[in-house]
Design an enzyme around this catalytic site. Structure first.
Site, short mmCIF file in Angstrom:
data_model
loop_
_atom_site.label_atom_id
_atom_site.label_comp_id
_atom_site.label_asym_id
_atom_site.label_seq_id
_atom_site.Cartn_x
_atom_site.Cartn_y
_atom_site.Cartn_z
N TYR A 176 -10.33 2.86 5.79
CA TYR A 176 -9.24 2.58 4.85
C TYR A 176 -9.67 1.51 3.86
CZ TYR A 176 -4.42 1.49 3.45
OH TYR A 176 -3.25 1.29 2.75
N SER A 203 0.79 -1.24 0.00
CA SER A 203 0.00 0.00 0.00
C SER A 203 0.82 1.28 0.00
CB SER A 203 -0.96 0.00 1.19
OG SER A 203 -2.03 -0.88 0.95
#
Length: 401
Positions: A188, A102
């Site tokens: 998220y 990420s």
């Protein structure tokens, strides 16, 4: 008398000049020696602490290899440990290619900021401007800024895993409904920022991977960073290792390039970190794009949200960093307070991002105001909080001594 006085003065002056010069030379030499010794001490402390943290992490989590890229007061240091490939007994180096997971999201944010500066995109645009299929849907009416900051109303973290093609992807977005009001909570999600990255490329009428590899990375002079590792670099591409110790690499998936698909080296990522702090020369528009990523759009109880980056006002504590990078903060909705308007670009902050794939773990943290930061790459996934603790301990050892 005047002549005598003048003669005495001249003699006095000629006597003291060499003494003053000698004293200055001794003083300057002493200062230089002291400064060199202090720098050597700082380097020794840094190396000792990195060695300590690396050995602890590798032993505790059976990590085959790690690479550390560290900048202290603008100067770069590299430390490598273990193996990139156990089968070939290949050691880790600054040129070993790791999966970023990420941390890739920071490149999606950079492309979007660059596109906004070019006038091809606005963060206040809605998604349906670029994907007409999404008109009259909840996601179609969502602003891009809400997508990139995970505040669109709740995309589940791994929802993309079940999707196999673009048709299914668009159908998923079309049918999506928020779990909570936009700009009320942070959740998220790869699906949120993945769509944002995809739209950023659409705004520039090109493919996301091509824009990253042909525009963003060359502008940053990151020559060993890729979405798709080329054949002539596969020898440098580390194997990741899963919980069973089996060698693995990331599998293709929907919006993988945008959300978690970039691979890089400690040398390149240290340069990326330096560019984000304005320590190396890059294209002025790209530099502004990097800086704009550090505007603060809202606050959680732990940090301020930028574009992909999470930012903690200095001085920060280890407890704050651990809380902000915890599994709970990532997987559970977090209440937010909007900054209206967003803050200016933040410099006096600890900026960070974690990243992982099934076989790799990464962490980047830097403080622009202090010209200091570090990047940790590992070819095994291990807890975010352990990465944070290691980085904090290492940087604290050199900054507070």
């Amino acid at each position: 008398m005047k002549l005598f006085t003048s003669t005495l003065t001249a003699k006095k002056s000629s006597t003291h000049k060499p003494l003053i010069s000698l004293a200055l030379s001794v003083l300057i030499s002493t200062l230089l020696i002291s400064e060199t010794a202090q720098a050597a001490d700082a380097n020794d402390r840094l190396e000792q602490e990195v060695d300590k943290q690396a050995k602890q992490l590798m032993a505790q989590y059976q990590i085959p290899g790690m690479a550390f890229g560290i900048i202290v007061d603008g100067k770069s240091h590299f430390y490598n440990y273990g193996l990139a490939d156990k089968q070939r007994n290949q050691p880790v180096s600054e040129d070993t290619i790791f999966e970023l997971g990420s941390v890739s999201k920071t490149f999606a944010a950079t492309l979007a900021s660059y596109s906004e500066l070019n006038g091809t995109l606005s963060l206040d645009d809605t998604a349906d401007k670029y994907i007409p299929y999404l008109k009259n849907s909840a996601i179609g009416n969502t602003k891009l800024i809400s997508l990139v900051t995970y505040s669109a109303g709740g995309y589940h973290y791994r929802c993309l895993k079940t999707l196999e093609n673009n048709k299914e992807l668009l159908q998923y977005y079309k049918s999506w409904h928020p779990d909570f009001p936009v700009n009320s909570k942070r959740l998220y999600s790869n699906a949120s920022i993945g769509l944002f990255g995809y739209i950023s490329a659409l705004s520039m009428h090109s493919d996301y991977t091509k824009l990253i590899e042909n525009t963003v990375l060359p502008s940053l002079k990151m020559t060993n960073t890729f979405v798709d590792v080329p054949a002539n670099k596969m020898e440098d591409y580390a194997f990741g290792y899963n919980a069973a110790g089996e060698p693995i690499r990331v599998n293709p998936g929907m919006l993988d390039a945008e959300a978690y698909g970039i691979k890089s080296t400690s040398a390149d990522m240290t340069r990326f970190m330096a560019a984000n702090m304005g320590l190396v020369t890059v294209d002025s528009q790209m530099q502004q794009a990097l800086d704009n990523n550090r505007k603060g759009y809202y606050r959680t109880k732990s940090f301020t949200q930028g574009l992909a980056w999470e930012m903690y006002p200095l001085p920060t504590t280890l407890q704050q960093l651990v809380e902000g990078n915890s599994t709970e903060t990532i997987l559970q909705p977090q209440p937010i307070q909007l900054n209206e308007p967003p803050t200016p670009v933040l410099n006096d902050v600890w900026v960070n991002k974690t990243g992982a794939t099934n076989g790799f773990g990464a962490y980047i943290a830097y403080m622009p105001a202090k010209k200091t930061g570090m990047f940790i790459l590992a070819n095994k996934n291990y807890p975010n909080t352990e990465r944070v603790k290691a980085a904090y301990t290492i940087l604290d050892s050199v900054m507070n001594n």
